[in-house]
Write an enzyme that holds these catalytic residues in place. Structure first.
Site, PDB file in Angstrom:
ATOM      1  CG  HIS A 178      -1.601   1.227   1.381  1.00 11.17           C
ATOM      2  ND1 HIS A 178      -2.699   1.622   1.006  1.00 11.17           N
ATOM      3  CD2 HIS A 178      -1.254   2.263   2.441  1.00 11.17           C
ATOM      4  CE1 HIS A 178      -2.931   3.011   1.207  1.00 11.17           C
ATOM      5  NE2 HIS A 178      -2.355   3.243   2.273  1.00 11.17           N
ATOM      6  CG  HIS A 183       0.586   6.443   0.625  1.00 16.30           C
ATOM      7  ND1 HIS A 183      -0.169   7.422   0.736  1.00 16.30           N
ATOM      8  CD2 HIS A 183       0.176   5.577   1.517  1.00 16.30           C
ATOM      9  CE1 HIS A 183      -1.321   7.217   1.512  1.00 16.30           C
ATOM     10  NE2 HIS A 183      -1.147   5.986   1.885  1.00 16.30           N
ATOM     11  CD  GLU A 223      -4.806   6.417   2.698  1.00 11.95           C
ATOM     12  OE1 GLU A 223      -4.836   5.542   1.968  1.00 11.95           O
ATOM     13  OE2 GLU A 223      -3.770   6.593   3.448  1.00 11.95           O
ATOM     14  CB  SER A 242      -2.510   0.213  -2.936  1.00 13.84           C
ATOM     15  OG  SER A 242      -3.320   0.598  -1.880  1.00 13.84           O
TER      16      SER A 242
HETATM   17  N1  HBI Z   1      -0.196   5.677  10.357  1.00 15.46           N
HETATM   18  N2  HBI Z   1       1.378   4.530   9.575  1.00 15.46           N
HETATM   19  C1  HBI Z   1       0.576   4.997   9.421  1.00 15.46           C
HETATM   20  N3  HBI Z   1      -0.006   5.218   8.178  1.00 15.46           N
HETATM   21  C2  HBI Z   1      -1.031   5.855   7.899  1.00 15.46           C
HETATM   22  O1  HBI Z   1      -1.556   6.234   6.564  1.00 15.46           O
HETATM   23  C3  HBI Z   1      -1.818   6.648   8.724  1.00 15.46           C
HETATM   24  C4  HBI Z   1      -1.441   6.486  10.277  1.00 15.46           C
HETATM   25  N4  HBI Z   1      -1.964   6.919  11.183  1.00 15.46           N
HETATM   26  C5  HBI Z   1      -3.353   7.778  11.016  1.00 15.46           C
HETATM   27  C6  HBI Z   1      -3.404   7.866   9.532  1.00 15.46           C
HETATM   28  N5  HBI Z   1      -2.919   7.183   8.717  1.00 15.46           N
HETATM   29  C7  HBI Z   1      -4.829   8.639   9.035  1.00 15.46           C
HETATM   30  O2  HBI Z   1      -5.774   8.247   9.980  1.00 15.46           O
HETATM   31  C8  HBI Z   1      -4.918  10.186   9.289  1.00 15.46           C
HETATM   32  O3  HBI Z   1      -4.873  10.390  10.631  1.00 15.46           O
HETATM   33  C9  HBI Z   1      -4.132  10.955   8.713  1.00 15.46           C
HETATM   34 FE    FE Z   2      -2.466   5.157   3.224  1.00 11.69          FE
END
Ligand code: HBI
Ligand code: FE
Length: 320
Positions: A178, A183, A223, A242
């Site tokens: 993913h 990303h 996302e 993804s």
């Molecule tokens: N942590 N590792 C990781 N990857 C993410 O995409 C991610 C996260 N924590 C929170 C989050 N995404 C989202 O829910 C937003 O809070 C940005």
């Molecule tokens: Fe993500």
């Protein structure tokens, strides 16, 4: 898609002013929500002790990593490589038709191959060269505030483990497929990066309810966002790029398309019940960046806006 960890939006009860992180070192990458090494009962790896041990070893790399040090290389197992190859093979066929122009321009920079799982360190170096962004390894789902604060320092927190081999087309949490396919390519585009950076800067001074709003903004752009190209909707959101099923769903037009507005109340995020019912549309990343800068200026003092948003590419010379 993500299972939990993003619902921690209790009312803001604190009375002392929050400390705003002054450097990436001050952004915590250790507070992991949801699955740590303890996988939930409905996780595909729940009964697989070898998988859990592997996850723990990879999580320890992230815990020990210090900002500025190279990200340790992982030797992926044949099982893990097989998963990566399968996922890349499937998704590649969808990109020409469904991915936005910026993704298609950036993807070749990374030279992905089904024969080797890319290393975070190599991808981070490519991003630094292209846009000044970098990758920091993380053990799992970070607290939203920490994750969003990282974006203000042009840093993307990325997992390094692979989803469970029993279900190559499904993961309840972010994994290396993913992160790397969804990303990382977009982060080589500077207009996209400007937009994401504004979300990060807005998070620095946000109270808990604003963090929750920004989490939804992130969800409906980074996302699951789409961008209009002519009369077509093209994916730039990592959750679409993804996922084979999500991409098909978006492209066959069974969902609703609405204009993106960061000031509007954002709908509830759904990550359990299948694909997205609606997608939010940007006219362009420049336009999205402009919208987000305006939103950011409403909750961020001008000096902090200026310090973070007018800065050129960060100086990494003290880190090499
Ligand atoms: N942590 N590792 C990781 N990857 C993410 O995409 C991610 C996260 N924590 C929170 C989050 N995404 C989202 O829910 C937003 O809070 C940005
Ligand atoms: Fe993500």
């Amino acid at each position: 898609n993500f299972k939990d960890g993003t619902k921690a939006a209790a009312p803001d009860t604190q009375t002392v002013p929050r400390h705003i992180p002054q450097s990436l070192e001050e952004v915590d990458n250790g507070q992991i929500l949801g699955f740590g090494a303890d996988l939930a009962e409905d996780h595909p790896g729940y009964l697989d002790q070898a998988y859990k041990d592997r996850r723990m070893a990879i999580a320890n790399i992230a815990r020990r990593h210090r900002v500025g040090d190279p990200i340790p290389r992982l030797e992926y197992t044949p099982d893990e490589l097989q998963v990566w190859g399968t996922v890349l093979h499937e998704l590649r066929n969808l990109y020409d038709d469904g991915a936005c122009a910026e993704f298609l321009r950036c993807l070749p920079l990374f030279d992905f191959s089904e024969d080797v799982v890319p290393q975070l360190e190599d991808l981070s170096q490519i991003l630094r060269r292209e846009t000044g962004w970098q990758i920091r390894p993380v053990a799992g789902l970070l607290h939203p505030r920490d994750f969003l604060n990282g974006l203000a320092f042009q840093t993307f927190h990325s997992t390094q483990y692979m989803r469970h081999p029993s279900k190559p087309n499904y993961t309840p949490e972010p994994d290396v497929c993913h992160e790397l396919l969804g990303h990382v390519p977009m982060l080589a585009d500077s207009a996209f990066c400007d937009m994401v950076h504004s979300i990060g800067v807005a998070s620095l001074c946000a109270d808990d309810s604003q963090i929750w709003h920004l989490t939804k903004i992130y969800w409906y752009t980074v996302e699951f966002g789409v961008v209009q190209e002519g009369d077509e909707m093209k994916a730039f959101g990592a959750g679409i790029l993804s996922s084979y099923g999500e991409m098909k769903h978006m492209r066959t037009g069974n969902a609703e398309f609405l204009p993106f507005d960061p000031n509007a109340k954002q709908p509830k995020m759904s990550y359990k019940d299948g694909y997205q019912k609606r997608y939010f549309v940007l006219k362009s990343f420049e336009d999205g960046a402009q919208q987000l800068r305006e939103y950011c200026s409403k909750i961020t003092p001008p000096d902090i806006m200026a310090r973070f948003l007018n800065k050129a590419t960060p100086d990494y010379s003290d880190q090499s």
